[in-house]
Design a protein around this motif. Structure first.
Motif, PDB file in Angstrom:
ATOM      1  N   VAL A 167      -6.232   6.192  -0.296  1.00 41.57           N
ATOM      2  CA  VAL A 167      -5.785   4.829   0.092  1.00 41.57           C
ATOM      3  C   VAL A 167      -4.866   4.551   0.947  1.00 41.57           C
ATOM      4  N   ALA A 168      -4.040   4.995   1.451  1.00 45.92           N
ATOM      5  CA  ALA A 168      -3.312   5.576   2.613  1.00 45.92           C
ATOM      6  C   ALA A 168      -4.039   5.047   3.437  1.00 45.92           C
ATOM      7  N   ALA A 169      -5.297   5.163   4.183  1.00 43.75           N
ATOM      8  CA  ALA A 169      -6.895   5.555   5.646  1.00 43.75           C
ATOM      9  C   ALA A 169      -6.809   4.387   5.609  1.00 43.75           C
ATOM     10  N   SER A 170      -7.225   4.185   4.285  1.00 39.36           N
ATOM     11  CA  SER A 170      -8.222   2.152   4.417  1.00 39.36           C
ATOM     12  C   SER A 170      -7.411   1.601   4.472  1.00 39.36           C
ATOM     13  N   GLY A 171      -6.140   1.484   3.833  1.00 44.49           N
ATOM     14  CA  GLY A 171      -4.262   0.703   4.099  1.00 44.49           C
ATOM     15  C   GLY A 171      -4.612   0.517   5.098  1.00 44.49           C
ATOM     16  N   ASN A 172      -4.176   1.592   6.460  1.00 43.25           N
ATOM     17  CA  ASN A 172      -3.928   1.264   7.852  1.00 43.25           C
ATOM     18  C   ASN A 172      -4.746   1.041   8.215  1.00 43.25           C
ATOM     19  N   GLN A 214     -11.319  -3.479   4.541  1.00 40.00           N
ATOM     20  CA  GLN A 214     -11.487  -4.791   3.357  1.00 40.00           C
ATOM     21  C   GLN A 214     -11.952  -4.074   1.764  1.00 40.00           C
ATOM     22  N   ARG A 215     -13.661  -4.133   2.055  1.00 42.38           N
ATOM     23  CA  ARG A 215     -14.095  -3.709   1.001  1.00 42.38           C
ATOM     24  C   ARG A 215     -13.495  -1.895   0.212  1.00 42.38           C
ATOM     25  N   GLN A 216     -13.945  -1.232   1.800  1.00 43.41           N
ATOM     26  CA  GLN A 216     -13.430  -0.159   1.558  1.00 43.41           C
ATOM     27  C   GLN A 216     -12.142  -0.132   0.700  1.00 43.41           C
ATOM     28  N   PHE A 217     -11.152  -0.501   1.184  1.00 44.61           N
ATOM     29  CA  PHE A 217      -9.697  -0.504   0.866  1.00 44.61           C
ATOM     30  C   PHE A 217      -9.483  -0.736  -0.835  1.00 44.61           C
ATOM     31  N   ALA A 218     -10.837  -1.983  -1.358  1.00 48.23           N
ATOM     32  CA  ALA A 218     -10.461  -2.503  -2.783  1.00 48.23           C
ATOM     33  C   ALA A 218     -10.790  -1.351  -3.667  1.00 48.23           C
ATOM     34  N   ALA A 274       0.710  -1.414   0.028  1.00 48.36           N
ATOM     35  CA  ALA A 274       0.177   0.357  -0.219  1.00 48.36           C
ATOM     36  C   ALA A 274       1.117   0.981  -0.153  1.00 48.36           C
ATOM     37  N   GLN A 275       2.124   0.999   0.849  1.00 44.01           N
ATOM     38  CA  GLN A 275       2.582   2.496   0.997  1.00 44.01           C
ATOM     39  C   GLN A 275       3.980   2.448  -0.571  1.00 44.01           C
ATOM     40  N   SER A 276       3.878   0.989  -1.061  1.00 41.70           N
ATOM     41  CA  SER A 276       4.286   1.584  -2.430  1.00 41.70           C
ATOM     42  C   SER A 276       3.453   2.319  -3.721  1.00 41.70           C
ATOM     43  N   VAL A 277       1.642   1.703  -3.529  1.00 42.44           N
ATOM     44  CA  VAL A 277       1.234   2.362  -4.005  1.00 42.44           C
ATOM     45  C   VAL A 277       0.679   3.661  -4.459  1.00 42.44           C
ATOM     46  N   ALA A 278       1.418   4.054  -2.591  1.00 44.16           N
ATOM     47  CA  ALA A 278       0.684   5.478  -2.525  1.00 44.16           C
ATOM     48  C   ALA A 278       1.863   6.485  -3.475  1.00 44.16           C
TER      49      ALA A 278
END
Length: 162
Positions: A82-87, A99-103, A38-42
């Protein structure tokens, strides 16, 4: 990395690959793998924003700048989500709502990256006077302000109907 990276789709492809790593981490229940991906994506998405903002700054074509700014703004807004939902997911890997929110947030981010690429490609299509059969197959010069890039292009162009 600059504008040319979008010709090879390297940034977009690497973001999609990292999103796949996020899905794998979710399936494995591996919070550290998810956090790294997730950090890499961001980070890579922030780089797309930086490249796009540089292109806007170097261009003197208002319609190109407007299209690219709209796409860049959308992408930039998706990154902190994305960062917040990943956390949220990494703090509780069994939270299906998280998980749904992150997706959903990663899907929107990938769409934002695609929109930036489309905005950049649409300018090249205009510079060439259009596309024949959905393909560009010609070397050409593209100039925006003080930036000129020679590119030999042989790629399928994804028009807005994608």
């Amino acid at each position: 990395e600059r504008f040319e990276d979008f010709d090879n789709f390297s940034l977009e492809a690497s973001i999609r690959e990292e999103v796949a790593h996020c899905r794998d981490a979710l399936a494995e229940g591996n919070p550290s793998k998810l956090e790294m991906a997730a950090q890499s994506v961001a980070g890579r998405s922030r780089r797309v924003v930086e490249v796009a903002q540089s292109e806007i700054h170097n261009s003197d074509e208002p319609s190109f700048c407007n299209r690219l700014q709209t796409a860049t703004t959308r992408l930039d807004a998706a990154i902190p989500v994305v960062a917040a939902s990943g956390n949220r997911v990494t703090s509780n890997m069994h939270d299906t709502a998280a998980q749904r929110q992150f997706a959903e947030s990663t899907r929107e981010l990938v769409e934002g990256v695609r929109d930036v690429r489309h905005a950049m490609q649409s300018d090249r299509v205009e510079a060439l006077g259009g596309v024949v059969g959905g393909k560009l197959e010609t070397p050409f010069f593209l100039a925006h302000g003080n930036m000129t890039a020679f590119m030999s292009v042989s790629l399928s162009v994804c028009l807005p109907v994608c």
